[in-house]
Design a protein around this motif. Structure first.
Motif, PDB file in Angstrom:
ATOM      1  N   VAL A 726       0.849  -1.185   0.000  1.00 33.09           N
ATOM      2  CA  VAL A 726       0.000   0.000   0.000  1.00 33.09           C
ATOM      3  C   VAL A 726       0.885   1.236   0.000  1.00 33.09           C
ATOM      4  O   VAL A 726       1.823   1.347   0.806  1.00 33.09           O
ATOM      5  CB  VAL A 726      -0.922   0.020   1.237  1.00 33.09           C
ATOM      6  CG1 VAL A 726      -1.823   1.248   1.215  1.00 33.09           C
ATOM      7  CG2 VAL A 726      -1.755  -1.248   1.294  1.00 33.09           C
ATOM      8  N   THR A 727       0.622   2.179  -0.905  1.00 32.13           N
ATOM      9  CA  THR A 727       1.374   3.436  -0.974  1.00 32.13           C
ATOM     10  C   THR A 727       0.395   4.596  -1.106  1.00 32.13           C
ATOM     11  O   THR A 727      -0.828   4.414  -1.069  1.00 32.13           O
ATOM     12  CB  THR A 727       2.351   3.431  -2.165  1.00 32.13           C
ATOM     13  OG1 THR A 727       1.606   3.292  -3.378  1.00 32.13           O
ATOM     14  CG2 THR A 727       3.352   2.284  -2.047  1.00 32.13           C
ATOM     15  N   ALA A 728       0.935   5.792  -1.297  1.00 30.14           N
ATOM     16  CA  ALA A 728       0.107   6.997  -1.343  1.00 30.14           C
ATOM     17  C   ALA A 728      -0.934   6.949  -2.455  1.00 30.14           C
ATOM     18  O   ALA A 728      -2.032   7.512  -2.316  1.00 30.14           O
ATOM     19  CB  ALA A 728       1.013   8.223  -1.506  1.00 30.14           C
ATOM     20  N   LYS A 729      -0.625   6.272  -3.535  1.00 31.30           N
ATOM     21  CA  LYS A 729      -1.562   6.226  -4.662  1.00 31.30           C
ATOM     22  C   LYS A 729      -2.835   5.449  -4.326  1.00 31.30           C
ATOM     23  O   LYS A 729      -3.851   5.543  -5.044  1.00 31.30           O
ATOM     24  CB  LYS A 729      -0.896   5.615  -5.890  1.00 31.30           C
ATOM     25  CG  LYS A 729      -0.467   4.176  -5.736  1.00 31.30           C
ATOM     26  CD  LYS A 729       0.225   3.658  -6.994  1.00 31.30           C
ATOM     27  CE  LYS A 729       0.747   2.240  -6.820  1.00 31.30           C
ATOM     28  NZ  LYS A 729      -0.311   1.273  -6.502  1.00 31.30           N
ATOM     29  N   ASP A 730      -2.811   4.690  -3.221  1.00 32.15           N
ATOM     30  CA  ASP A 730      -3.980   3.903  -2.827  1.00 32.15           C
ATOM     31  C   ASP A 730      -4.914   4.654  -1.894  1.00 32.15           C
ATOM     32  O   ASP A 730      -5.951   4.114  -1.482  1.00 32.15           O
ATOM     33  CB  ASP A 730      -3.525   2.611  -2.143  1.00 32.15           C
ATOM     34  CG  ASP A 730      -2.701   1.720  -3.058  1.00 32.15           C
ATOM     35  OD1 ASP A 730      -3.166   1.449  -4.174  1.00 32.15           O
ATOM     36  OD2 ASP A 730      -1.588   1.316  -2.655  1.00 32.15           O
ATOM     37  N   ILE A 731      -4.574   5.890  -1.527  1.00 32.02           N
ATOM     38  CA  ILE A 731      -5.394   6.657  -0.588  1.00 32.02           C
ATOM     39  C   ILE A 731      -6.615   7.214  -1.324  1.00 32.02           C
ATOM     40  O   ILE A 731      -6.471   8.017  -2.256  1.00 32.02           O
ATOM     41  CB  ILE A 731      -4.586   7.812   0.034  1.00 32.02           C
ATOM     42  CG1 ILE A 731      -3.385   7.257   0.804  1.00 32.02           C
ATOM     43  CG2 ILE A 731      -5.463   8.650   0.954  1.00 32.02           C
ATOM     44  CD1 ILE A 731      -2.434   8.315   1.317  1.00 32.02           C
ATOM     45  N   PRO A 732      -7.827   6.821  -0.916  1.00 34.84           N
ATOM     46  CA  PRO A 732      -9.022   7.313  -1.617  1.00 34.84           C
ATOM     47  C   PRO A 732      -9.407   8.739  -1.237  1.00 34.84           C
ATOM     48  O   PRO A 732     -10.101   9.423  -1.994  1.00 34.84           O
ATOM     49  CB  PRO A 732     -10.109   6.327  -1.193  1.00 34.84           C
ATOM     50  CG  PRO A 732      -9.663   5.836   0.144  1.00 34.84           C
ATOM     51  CD  PRO A 732      -8.168   5.815   0.102  1.00 34.84           C
ATOM     52  N   GLY A 733      -8.983   9.187  -0.063  1.00 36.56           N
ATOM     53  CA  GLY A 733      -9.304  10.533   0.397  1.00 36.56           C
ATOM     54  C   GLY A 733      -8.105  11.447   0.361  1.00 36.56           C
ATOM     55  O   GLY A 733      -7.374  11.505  -0.637  1.00 36.56           O
ATOM     56  N   ALA A 925      -2.997   4.901   7.995  1.00 35.18           N
ATOM     57  CA  ALA A 925      -2.313   3.966   7.096  1.00 35.18           C
ATOM     58  C   ALA A 925      -3.036   2.621   7.080  1.00 35.18           C
ATOM     59  O   ALA A 925      -3.270   2.023   6.009  1.00 35.18           O
ATOM     60  CB  ALA A 925      -0.866   3.786   7.533  1.00 35.18           C
ATOM     61  N   ALA A 926      -3.393   2.122   8.258  1.00 36.21           N
ATOM     62  CA  ALA A 926      -4.096   0.839   8.333  1.00 36.21           C
ATOM     63  C   ALA A 926      -5.486   0.923   7.705  1.00 36.21           C
ATOM     64  O   ALA A 926      -5.965  -0.041   7.086  1.00 36.21           O
ATOM     65  CB  ALA A 926      -4.197   0.386   9.783  1.00 36.21           C
ATOM     66  N   ALA A 927      -6.137   2.070   7.853  1.00 33.94           N
ATOM     67  CA  ALA A 927      -7.467   2.246   7.265  1.00 33.94           C
ATOM     68  C   ALA A 927      -7.395   2.211   5.738  1.00 33.94           C
ATOM     69  O   ALA A 927      -8.272   1.620   5.080  1.00 33.94           O
ATOM     70  CB  ALA A 927      -8.079   3.557   7.739  1.00 33.94           C
ATOM     71  N   VAL A 928      -6.364   2.820   5.166  1.00 36.31           N
ATOM     72  CA  VAL A 928      -6.183   2.774   3.711  1.00 36.31           C
ATOM     73  C   VAL A 928      -5.956   1.330   3.267  1.00 36.31           C
ATOM     74  O   VAL A 928      -6.498   0.878   2.240  1.00 36.31           O
ATOM     75  CB  VAL A 928      -5.014   3.686   3.275  1.00 36.31           C
ATOM     76  CG1 VAL A 928      -4.687   3.481   1.802  1.00 36.31           C
ATOM     77  CG2 VAL A 928      -5.353   5.141   3.543  1.00 36.31           C
ATOM     78  N   ALA A 929      -5.172   0.585   4.040  1.00 39.15           N
ATOM     79  CA  ALA A 929      -4.935  -0.825   3.718  1.00 39.15           C
ATOM     80  C   ALA A 929      -6.225  -1.630   3.800  1.00 39.15           C
ATOM     81  O   ALA A 929      -6.494  -2.506   2.960  1.00 39.15           O
ATOM     82  CB  ALA A 929      -3.882  -1.401   4.656  1.00 39.15           C
ATOM     83  N   ALA A 930      -7.050  -1.353   4.812  1.00 37.67           N
ATOM     84  CA  ALA A 930      -8.331  -2.047   4.946  1.00 37.67           C
ATOM     85  C   ALA A 930      -9.261  -1.696   3.790  1.00 37.67           C
ATOM     86  O   ALA A 930     -10.005  -2.546   3.283  1.00 37.67           O
ATOM     87  CB  ALA A 930      -8.986  -1.688   6.275  1.00 37.67           C
ATOM     88  N   THR A 933      -7.928  -3.666   0.612  1.00 35.14           N
ATOM     89  CA  THR A 933      -8.061  -5.131   0.628  1.00 35.14           C
ATOM     90  C   THR A 933      -9.434  -5.616   1.074  1.00 35.14           C
ATOM     91  O   THR A 933      -9.798  -6.768   0.820  1.00 35.14           O
ATOM     92  CB  THR A 933      -7.012  -5.749   1.570  1.00 35.14           C
ATOM     93  OG1 THR A 933      -7.262  -5.282   2.905  1.00 35.14           O
ATOM     94  CG2 THR A 933      -5.611  -5.369   1.146  1.00 35.14           C
ATOM     95  N   GLY A 934     -10.173  -4.757   1.785  1.00 33.59           N
ATOM     96  CA  GLY A 934     -11.450  -5.190   2.347  1.00 33.59           C
ATOM     97  C   GLY A 934     -11.282  -6.140   3.507  1.00 33.59           C
ATOM     98  O   GLY A 934     -12.245  -6.825   3.895  1.00 33.59           O
ATOM     99  N   ARG A 935     -10.098  -6.186   4.084  1.00 36.78           N
ATOM    100  CA  ARG A 935      -9.821  -7.126   5.173  1.00 36.78           C
ATOM    101  C   ARG A 935      -9.362  -6.385   6.424  1.00 36.78           C
ATOM    102  O   ARG A 935      -8.819  -5.283   6.334  1.00 36.78           O
ATOM    103  CB  ARG A 935      -8.738  -8.126   4.727  1.00 36.78           C
ATOM    104  CG  ARG A 935      -9.181  -8.974   3.532  1.00 36.78           C
ATOM    105  CD  ARG A 935      -8.041  -9.771   2.927  1.00 36.78           C
ATOM    106  NE  ARG A 935      -7.544 -10.810   3.831  1.00 36.78           N
ATOM    107  CZ  ARG A 935      -6.638 -11.733   3.487  1.00 36.78           C
ATOM    108  NH1 ARG A 935      -6.139 -11.731   2.246  1.00 36.78           N
ATOM    109  NH2 ARG A 935      -6.246 -12.635   4.355  1.00 36.78           N
ATOM    110  N   PRO A 936      -9.568  -6.961   7.628  1.00 33.82           N
ATOM    111  CA  PRO A 936      -9.078  -6.334   8.859  1.00 33.82           C
ATOM    112  C   PRO A 936      -7.556  -6.216   8.840  1.00 33.82           C
ATOM    113  O   PRO A 936      -6.858  -7.094   8.315  1.00 33.82           O
ATOM    114  CB  PRO A 936      -9.543  -7.287   9.957  1.00 33.82           C
ATOM    115  CG  PRO A 936     -10.670  -8.056   9.348  1.00 33.82           C
ATOM    116  CD  PRO A 936     -10.335  -8.191   7.899  1.00 33.82           C
ATOM    117  N   ILE A 937      -7.060  -5.159   9.433  1.00 33.44           N
ATOM    118  CA  ILE A 937      -5.622  -4.885   9.430  1.00 33.44           C
ATOM    119  C   ILE A 937      -5.147  -4.616  10.854  1.00 33.44           C
ATOM    120  O   ILE A 937      -5.768  -3.842  11.584  1.00 33.44           O
ATOM    121  CB  ILE A 937      -5.285  -3.647   8.564  1.00 33.44           C
ATOM    122  CG1 ILE A 937      -5.785  -3.824   7.136  1.00 33.44           C
ATOM    123  CG2 ILE A 937      -3.781  -3.374   8.592  1.00 33.44           C
ATOM    124  CD1 ILE A 937      -5.112  -4.915   6.342  1.00 33.44           C
TER     125      ILE A 937
END
Length: 1441
Positions: A726-733, A925-930, A933-937
């Motif tokens: 997960v990197t900055a490009k994956d941040i939806p907000g 960071a963990a919220a972006v990963a969740a 992936t749609g999975r708990p982090i």
């Protein structure tokens, strides 16, 4: 017979494992969700803090009986549990059925914890101690045994006083009376298993644990490339690359290698003998001959300070010999000989102190960074492996007689008394012969000086080897010396290489002459790199041969070139400038200590070693007296042993408080203590990760400033178990955190602005895989210029723009200063002309500087979170002091409404301000990963990462001009500039800096004052909130300023403080009064009270008398006052929510917006609720804090936890009282549960919801008017210290503390806060130094070098008083907070140390110390005594009177 499954017992239940990874530690297994024994905590992860300690029973086949020991499970491989019985803090308890052992009961009775995170480990260690003595029929444990056990545990909350009190019950006037514990029977099945070998095979690994040496030989011959392990106490390093196929053979159970025998004065030590066993043997032998100074006595004296007992019980002698540690340096210096055997059974012996290795030069320098018993040195020498079977140590090198004596001694110095990296280790072995009557000579000398990591200082060694001289006609001569101590022969190339090796990469330069075999455990090297490094070393050798000693430039050049050419993959272990200087200056003192001990042992009179003085130009151009280490003078031996270095009894303690009859004001224990003591308390890090959960690990920047060109995670993604990156490009907000200035990013995207800045996350199935995979991610940068020091930022005018030039002014300070300067100038001109000084002008101008260092929070529970996505929402479990900020930032990162984010904070394992804003780094960071992936982090920071990433207390620099009366010391004006190191982003630097500004005048009245505040922008992670929030720095600065004035004016320290003390009606720098309640009078009352109760004046005289008759030991005493404002400066933040439900059975649920983090907030809240409702406190249950129950929360910070939330709870309970009042009137004779049942069925409102605000303080930032605090808390402390002049080590003899807690709501909890805060302040000003690589910005401090105070570092005697008769009526219960202000009390220890240091300086003809820098560490104390630091460390003093 052989076992093929791992079998052990866990809390009495049999466990059989056939499938597991070899890199799994016992701690990881226990905390695995399938096992769920989370009472055993992970904090440091390196065997230092002790939170992971468990009890282990094992069967000793040699002695045919079971034994008990405490071990640190984070450093103990699970595979080593075979045949053992493991017991954790939970025992047979469950969450709903808890039975306390006598030890647990004692800790609960005496409030032996606050946050509770460290308590399980402490209880397990003390339990193991008592059970060991009981099982083995040993005498009861002594105070020394208790202290040695506690030396392996770090408690950041309590200050250790309640821990001592918890154990003091066992030491009565009649003698020790330990508890009689129920010791479980060692299972018969395990007895049989203990006699069997172990062989387990996995997919990529194979493990053998043979029982005999012959079996080992056969295995080794069959698996010549196997990794050989002893105690494996650094297994987390060994197994880092655990995906590599390997065979492992353990020597830990080989009977022939586990014995200690003695024959003909030679000690034979098996390779697998635990270090603690060697220590106990040495103690037993030396107790028979207490006056002997042989190697065993040295081991008995020094080993207890090296690592912790819980590690020494497992680590082996062979492993320590091969480790890069003080222990290996000690053993080698004592002349230990290593017994070797190759794969063919051929044996040999080598003595590292005298025998040379063509590859490495000496055993102490080849060390691989882990405890493995395969020696690459032997690979180089013999082109084949050799195995260490044991070691021999000659105890008696000569037959002592009237004409021949043996003497062995050692001195180890570190920044704390136990379990810390050393500053210096000096070892001496000597044989003396009587040449003629009354005249002695050394017939043999071996002397080694090192920094404790094996980095030898040969120049210092050679300078002082021949310095002992007896009282008499002839000089004591060194006729023969070992190669490590020769002072006459020309040094060999190997010696020179050893001397210049002040900074060492993993594969040290002088190992380059070995074969490729030598380098197989180090990074692969090209032939060109080896040739280039040899050329550098050749030039360095030539330089040393010409100059006689290494230069800073040549040493640094060699180090830099070697690192570049060798392309090291592991950071070096540097010897800092301060340590190198310290060793040079302190080594003579070590020899003086040896001389003292020698004279007592040998019965001859010796002379002390005193460095001559030489003139040296200082940085400011003035001549300073500086020791010349190459020359010595004779001086009569006047040494005194430092009697108080270690205790002989548990801490003396007294406590005084105002007694009341109401529930509010009653001393009560923390309501969570029982669950803490049984390990049932659940912290955020213990929250189970739901199914399909992933573990995350940060990818951190490796440059301080640079442009990101490419992020390559391809190698990481190849690792089985890695799921995503997960990197900055994956941040939806939005890629930012909320705050005063929104300049902190979730992930660096284009520009990296500091070392260790988060760039992304690795997601994997296990935390071990994630951690390993993160190291494989490659980031390419375009490196940009970086600013890495506060001084450089000031020089380059690099400031955080929002705070540049902020200032507050009272009166006309600049005018007063200029007028005074003009008067001084006119007087000087008249004097030059020879005119009479007719005008005796009273006022003088004093100028100076002071610096305050940073501090790491070092809370027990590191930063962590769990993020669970569901139904378009996310639930966030965060170890945070600020749930609403987590909610806001996660919503912003995901681009969803805040209402769709729930943040829940369990009680914290310590916070201290570090979890106010910085937890958002993890949660976003963990919220972006969740989201991706749609999975708990789950994201948990390791201690080293936590220290490097989250920031700490702000280092600050104060430059000041003061106008004072030369007659009385009365202050007239102060102009000060305070500069804080903010880091690359703002975080909360502004408010911290402003609070320091507001409180810079301390408790003193200065009618004309200006304070200019600046925040330096550097390429470091932002510093952040820390307990006190700028107030500790302000207190330190004003006390240093007053001390400066008192010294120059010749006024007693207490007098200048007394005459300038606040009086009723005196204004602050902001123009307002102290508080709305005119609290100025409180400080005078408390000052006078403590002057009386501490007997300060008489003790000051006693200290002066002591110093007049002692030269090598000095004492100091100081009294310092403090004040600290409570509440946030912005009114909008002074609000809280509470929700209270009464249930039909009478139980009460209380939810509030505050966070319990060890300060006892929930207990105080329960007291407020019970008192307001008029019921017993047992009915009250306080819920975890959640944004679902209490929204729009403010951080539990600024000392507002109780003030705000207690008010809200009281208000909510009053609503319930109003609803139930008619019914309670009708049912006066009924119980509370009966009333509640009736109320429920009668449909009464049984809930209350309240919003509470503090009265406005009306602070205006633009005009800087109004109040900056709701109230001020005051305090005074007196501390007395004793300093070892020879080394700089010190002991706090006694501290008297008095704190203004208003009408204390809970004296037990408030006293705990006062004492814990005081010790945290002591650590900040004396030991806790954060060090960075000034070339790269990388943090050098780690768990071993960062010296948080331990149990033997606290005052021998502590007297705590909560002031009587004070009230803060507008506040809940008329109380005041004790959360932050006690940190300021620690300044008294620093001032007492300076008093002692000045006494030593006067003996040397030096003026009072003007070096004003904190922390005043052991090494700085010694260098200050000798005048070495005058004008250095970037501070150029211009003192004008």
């Amino acid at each position: 017979m052989e076992s093929n499954s791992l079998v052990f017992y866990l809390n009495g239940n049999k466990v059989t494992l056939n499938s597991f990874e070899p890199n799994t530690t016992l701690l990881q297994y226990l905390r695995n969700p399938e096992v769920g024994l989370t009472g055993t905590k992970e904090s440091c992860g390196s065997g230092v803090c002790g939170a992971c300690t468990i009890l282990m029973m094992y069967y000793d086949e040699n002695k045919a009986k079971p034994y008990i020991t405490a071990i640190k499970s984070c450093q103990f491989p699970l595979i080593y549990c075979h045949g053992c019985a493991i017991y954790t803090i939970e025992g047979k308890n469950t969450a709903l059925n808890q039975k306390l052992t006598p030890v647990q009961e004692s800790f609960v009775k005496h409030d032996g914890a606050q946050c509770g995170f460290c308590l399980p480990g402490t209880i397990m260690s003390t339990t193991a101690l008592f059970e060991k003595h009981q099982l083995e029929g040993l005498p009861p444990p002594t105070v020394g045994d208790i202290e040695e056990t506690l030396g392996g545990h770090t408690c950041r909350c309590t200050g250790y006083r309640p821990i001592f009190q918890s154990l003091k019950d066992y030491f009565t006037e009649e003698g020790p009376k330990p508890p009689q514990l129920e010791i479980p029977k060692f299972p018969d099945e395990l007895v049989e298993l203990s006699k069997q070998s172990l062989h387990i095979k996995g997919s990529l690994w194979e493990f053998f644990k043979p029982k005999s040496l012959n079996e080992f030989r056969a295995l080794w011959k069959a698996h010549p490339d196997a990794l050989i392990l002893g105690g494996a106490t650094n297994s987390n390093q060994i197994f880092r690359d655990y995906l590599t196929k390997r065979t492992i053979i353990s020597t830990a159970s080989i009977a022939e290698l586990s014995e200690i025998t003695e024959k003909d004065g030679v000690l034979h030590i098996g390779a697998a003998v635990p270090v603690q066993t060697l220590l106990e043997y040495a103690r037993a032998q030396t107790s028979k001959t207490p006056n002997t100074h042989n190697p065993l006595r040295t081991l008995a004296d020094i080993l207890p300070r090296l690592r912790s007992k819980q590690i020494r019980c497992v680590s082996t002698v062979a492993g320590e010999l091969l480790s890069m540690s003080e222990m290996s340096a000690l053993l080698v210096s004592l002349g230990i000989s290593i017994q070797l055997e190759d794969v063919e059974g051929k044996t040999s012996q080598r003595t590292p102190l005298t025998d040379k290795c063509s590859c490495c030069g000496s055993m102490g320098d080849k060390a691989a960074p882990y405890e493995a018993t395969t020696c690459c040195v032997m690979d180089c020498n013999n082109h084949g492996k050799q195995f260490i079977t044991g070691a021999t140590l000659r105890i008696n090198s000569v037959d002592e007689s009237a004409t021949k004596k043996q003497f062995t001694d050692a001195l180890l110095v570190s920044r704390r008394k136990d379990n810390a990296a050393s500053l210096m280790l000096v070892v001496m072995k000597a044989t003396l012969e009587e040449a003629s009557k009354g005249e002695w000579k050394f017939s043999d000398v071996a002397l080694t000086v090192s920094d404790g990591r094996g980095n030898a200082d040969r120049e210092t060694t050679k300078s002082f080897t021949a310095a002992f001289k007896p009282e008499g006609k002839s000089q004591l001569a060194v006729e023969s010396a070992s190669s490590s101590a020769s002072s006459s022969s020309t040094p060999s190339e190997a010696d020179i290489v050893m001397a210049v090796k002040t900074k060492r990469p993993l594969c040290v330069i002088h190992r380059l002459e070995g074969t490729a075999e030598c380098l197989k455990k180090a990074p692969q090297l090209s032939s060109e790199a080896i040739i280039a490094a040899k050329e550098v070393m050749k030039k360095e050798i030539e330089t040393i041969l010409l100059t006689g000693m290494p230069t800073e430039a040549s040493t640094d050049a060699a180090y830099k070139a070697a690192c570049e050419k060798l392309n090291e993959s592991r950071p070096p272990l540097p010897t800092t400038w301060l340590t190198k200087r310290y060793i040079t200056i302190a080594a003579p003192g070590a020899l003086n200590r040896f001389a003292y001990n020698m004279s007592h042992h040998l019965g001859i009179t010796l002379k002390a070693i005193v460095p001559k003085k030489c003139e040296k130009e200082s940085a400011s151009g003035s001549a300073l007296a500086s020791p010349c280490p190459s020359t010595v003078d004779e001086k009569p031996l006047e040494l005194e042993p430092l009697q108080t270095r270690y205790r002989n009894e548990l801490q003396k303690y007294s406590f005084d408080y105002e007694k009341v009859d109401t529930l509010i004001g009653k001393p009560m224990s923390n309501m969570h203590l029982q669950s803490h003591a049984t390990g049932m308390t659940q912290f955020t890090v213990d929250v189970p990760l739901p199914p399909r959960g992933l573990y995350a690990e940060f990818i951190l920047s490796t440059v301080a400033h640079g442009k990101i060109l490419k992020i390559d995670g391809s190698e990481a993604m190849k690792i089985p178990g890695v799921v995503d990156i997960v990197t900055a490009k994956d941040i939806p907000g939005e890629n930012k955190h909320t705050g005063i200035v929104m300049d902190t990013k979730i992930f660096a995207d284009e520009i990296v602005e500091c070392m260790h800045q988060p760039i992304g996350l690795i997601l994997a199935d296990t935390p071990q895989i994630a951690e390993y995979a993160a190291t494989l991610v490659k980031v390419e940068y375009e490196v940009l210029p970086a600013i890495l020091t506060l001084e450089e930022a000031v020089e380059k005018k690099s400031f955080l723009s929002m705070y540049e030039g902020s200032d507050v002014v009272l009166g006309e300070p600049l005018k007063v200063i200029e007028e005074t300067r003009q008067k001084q100038k006119e007087r000087e001109e008249r004097m030059k002309k020879g005119e009479a000084d007719t005008e005796d002008y009273e006022w003088v101008v004093i100028e100076g500087e002071a610096k305050a260092g940073g501090q790491d929070h070092y809370y027990g529970e590191t930063q962590n979170c769990v993020v669970i996505p569901h139904d378009g929402m996310v639930d966030v479990f965060s170890s945070t002091q600020n749930p609403s900020k987590v909610q806001f930032d996660v919503a912003g990162a995901l681009g969803i409404p805040r209402a769709k984010v729930m943040c829940k904070a369990m009680r914290l394992g310590g916070g201290f301000g570090g979890k106010q804003d910085r937890p958002c780094i993890l949660t976003t960071a963990a919220a972006v990963a969740a989201y991706k992936t749609g999975r708990p982090i789950r994201l948990v920071m390791k201690r080293s990462m936590d220290m490097a990433v989250h920031g700490g207390r702000h280092p600050m620099w104060c430059r000041y001009t003061l106008v004072a009366s030369k007659k009385t010391g009365l202050l007239k004006a102060l102009d000060a500039e305070v500069i804080a190191q903010g880091g690359y982003a703002h975080d909360v630097t502004g408010p911290v800096l402003f609070k320091c500004t507001f409180q810079l005048q301390g408790t003193y009245t200065i009618p004309n004052i200006r304070v200019v505040a600046r925040a330096a922008k550097t390429n470091h992670n932002p510093n952040t909130a820390f307990r006190g929030f700028g107030a500790p720095q302000s207190c330190l600065f004003i006390e240093m300023i007053l001390e400066h004035a008192a010294d120059l004016l010749g006024i007693p320290q207490s007098q200048i403080r007394d005459i300038n003390m606040n009086k009723v009606g005196d204004p602050l720098v902001t123009g307002s009064l102290i508080s709305q309640n005119k609290g100025e009078k409180f400080i005078r009352i408390m000052w006078d009270e403590l002057m009386k109760t501490s007997d300060y004046e008489n003790r000051l005289k006693a200290v002066d008398e002591f110093n007049a008759t002692h030269t090598s030991t000095k004492r100091g005493i100081a009294i310092t006052p403090m004040k600290n404002g409570a509440c946030f400066e912005d009114d909008f933040m002074n609000q809280a929510e509470a929700l209270v439900h009464v249930l039909p059975d009478g139980s009460v649920e209380v939810a509030h917006s505050g966070i319990e983090m060890g300060q006892g907030l929930n207990t105080k809240i329960a007291q407020v609720a019970a008192e307001t409702l008029g019921i017993d406190i047992s009915f009250i249950h306080v819920l975890h804090t959640s944004t679902e129950t209490c929204t729009n929360t403010q951080p539990t910070a600024a000392s507002t936890g109780l003030d705000l939330n207690g008010g809200a709870v009281k208000k909510a309970c009053e609503q319930i009282n109003a609803s139930l009042a008619p019914l309670r009137e009708k049912m006066k004779d009924k119980t509370w549960p009966e009333i509640c049942t009736t109320a429920y069925f009668s449909r009464y409102a049984m809930s209350g919801q309240a919003h509470f605000i503090l009265p406005t303080i009306n602070w205006q930032w633009k005009t800087k008017t109004g109040f900056t605090a709701f109230y001020y808390a005051f305090g005074v402390s007196v501390s007395e210290v004793e300093v070892d002049v020879e080394t700089g080590e010190f002991t706090i003899l006694r501290s008297d503390l008095i704190e203004d807690a208003g009408r204390s709501l809970n004296p037990t909890l408030d006293a705990g806060q006062v004492e814990g805060g005081f010790i945290q302040g002591v650590g900040w000003v004396t030991a806790e130094e954060i060090e960075y690589d000034i070339a790269t910005g990388a943090m050098l401090s780690d768990m071993h070098t960062y010296a948080v105070p331990l149990a033997r570092d606290v005052p021998l005697e502590l007297r705590t008083t909560l002031a009587h008769g004070f009230r803060c009526e507008p506040n809940v219960g008329a109380s005041k907070t004790t959360a932050e202000s006690p940190v300021l009390l620690g300044v008294s220890v620093l001032m007492a140390l300076r008093h002692a240091v000045n006494s030593a300086r006067f003996d040397r003809g030096l003026p009072v110390l003007r070096y004003q820098l904190s922390p005043f560490t052991v090494d700085r104390i010694k260098l200050a005594i000798e005048g070495v630091l005058d004008g250095e460390d970037g501070i150029k003093y211009t003192t004008k009177v």
